[in-house]
Design an enzyme around this catalytic site. Structure first.
Site, PDB file in Angstrom:
ATOM      1  N   LYS A 170       0.494  -0.890   0.278  1.00 48.12           N
ATOM      2  CA  LYS A 170      -0.048  -0.509  -0.143  1.00 48.12           C
ATOM      3  C   LYS A 170       0.948   1.336   0.428  1.00 48.12           C
ATOM      4  O   LYS A 170       0.716   1.953   0.429  1.00 48.12           O
ATOM      5  CB  LYS A 170      -1.312  -0.315   1.590  1.00 48.12           C
ATOM      6  CG  LYS A 170      -1.842   1.298   0.844  1.00 48.12           C
ATOM      7  CD  LYS A 170      -3.071   0.735   0.283  1.00 48.12           C
ATOM      8  CE  LYS A 170      -4.095   1.969   0.119  1.00 48.12           C
ATOM      9  NZ  LYS A 170      -5.393   1.605  -0.580  1.00 48.12           N
ATOM     10  N   ASP A 231      -5.587 -15.599   3.547  1.00 43.61           N
ATOM     11  CA  ASP A 231      -6.858 -16.143   4.569  1.00 43.61           C
ATOM     12  C   ASP A 231      -8.191 -16.176   3.049  1.00 43.61           C
ATOM     13  O   ASP A 231      -8.698 -17.342   2.840  1.00 43.61           O
ATOM     14  CB  ASP A 231      -7.676 -15.389   5.295  1.00 43.61           C
ATOM     15  CG  ASP A 231      -7.378 -16.351   6.502  1.00 43.61           C
ATOM     16  OD1 ASP A 231      -6.581 -16.585   6.169  1.00 43.61           O
ATOM     17  OD2 ASP A 231      -8.772 -16.510   7.141  1.00 43.61           O
TER      18      ASP A 231
END
Ligand code: NAI
Length: 331
Positions: A170, A231
């Site tokens: 990011k 995940d």
């Protein structure tokens, strides 16, 4: 024979550990076990989440097969997983998510390996209450930790004949911290001209993962994104019951399923032990026992393919025990 340390954790931990050890024995894995109860139950009885003898065993054997542990949310408890990763410098968390044609999902042909930096980022757990309504959390990114996980990702890509490494970050917002991670990625990537090096912003990666996951190959990222994005990759291949992992450092190696202790299904004999079993296969491969790992992987594939004896999380009706017996019958 090699002795390894085994931690039976909380929730579904004991059930899936027993299942996996039975299968390893049925496959004639040359292993002996030092088994410890760790986690909430151990804490309630003896006042320590991990007994000293369990730490000592891991320090002696260097290899740990660990089942999930319940982490109480809120003050007073540091996650045991974070503690283990830091204490033994298990800096590389490797999470392979590969589609299995026998497990129906809307996402065929996914084959993504996430390399998650495991020792720093926001997971250093440094939070400060500045005033009653303000808390600061510290995000740490260092050259040393970033360089070694990024190097491992490229070396793995080369060794496994993979084509591309994607750096997930990011850096458009976190210009200095993620900016450092990205600049190290570009430096190291230049040393691997045979592997495509690309970078993508983490929010875009999440969108692309559910639109066209097949474009991703190896991904490398700081700790927090690695936790979340991996995940997500488990969801692409049929759920957390199918995502194994290794946590590797220079001296120690720990193998565990990515999922938690699943208290909602604990004690019901319906947990899927595959993620821990495949973690066991990664452990055997790490130890050079490729044939035995391969034999177990083939037996699991056959049972999944045949389809009549799988656990409810992937659409079946079998119990954990029945699923394991079907695997052992094929061994
Ligand atoms: P979780 O991974 O335990 O469960 C999420 C969902 O996936 C639940 O519906 C659960 O039933 C299902 N699930 C997970 N593993 C499964 C399996 N093997 N077979 C079938 N279904 C499965 O995540 P949750 O509920 O957020 O966390 C529960 C506890 O586990 C928390 O205390 C958390 O801190 C801890 N945890 C521990 C980890 C570890 O020890 N490595 C990792 C993640 C969470």
């Amino acid at each position: 024979m090699r002795t390894i340390t085994v931690f039976k954790g909380d929730g579904i931990g004991p059930e899936i550990t027993d299942a996996v050890l039975k299968i390893l024995d049925a496959a004639k894995a040359p292993l002996e076990y030092e088994i410890f109860r760790v986690g909430a139950a151990e804490y309630e009885e003896n006042g320590a989440l991990i007994p000293d003898a369990a730490f000592a065993s891991f320090e002696k054997n260097k290899i740990l097969l660990k089942s999930p542990i319940t982490t109480p949310i809120g003050k007073g408890f540091r996650s045991l997983n974070v503690t283990l990763r830091e204490k033994y410098d298990l800096y590389a968390n490797i999470r392979p998510a590969k589609s299995n044609s026998a497990v129906a999902t809307p996402f065929p042909n996914v084959d993504i390996v996430t390399f998650r930096e495991n020792t720093e980022d926001l997971y250093v757990g440094v939070e400060e209450q500045v005033d009653q309504d303000t808390v600061h959390a510290t995000k740490i990114i260092t050259r040393k930790a970033s360089a070694r996980i990024i190097t491992d990702a490229f070396q793995y890509a080369r060794a496994q004949g993979r084509k591309k490494v994607t750096c997930v970050h990011k850096a458009n917002i976190l210009k200095q911290s993620d900016g450092l991670f990205l600049s190290i990625f570009k430096e190291i990537g230049a040393d691997y001209p045979d592997i495509e090096a690309e970078d993508k912003i983490v929010d875009n990666v999440c969108m692309q993962l559910v639109m066209r996951p097949q474009q991703f190959d190896i991904m490398v990222m700081p700790n927090l994104y690695g936790d979340i994005v991996s995940d997500l990759t488990s969801g692409l291949i049929g759920g957390l019951g199918l995502l194994p992992s290794s946590n590797l450092g220079k001296d120690y190696a720990m193998f565990e399923a990515v999922h938690g202790s699943a208290p909602d299904i604990a004690g019901k004999n319906i947990a899927n032990p595959t993620a821990l079993l495949w973690s066991g296969c990664m452990m055997l491969e790490h130890m050079g026992e490729l044939d035995i790992a391969g034999k177990i992987r083939r037996a699991v594939d056959e049972v999944l393919e045949e389809g009549s004896c799988t656990t409810p999380d992937i659409g079946g009706k079998a119990t954990t025990t029945e699923y394991c017996e079907a695997i052992m019958a094929r061994l």
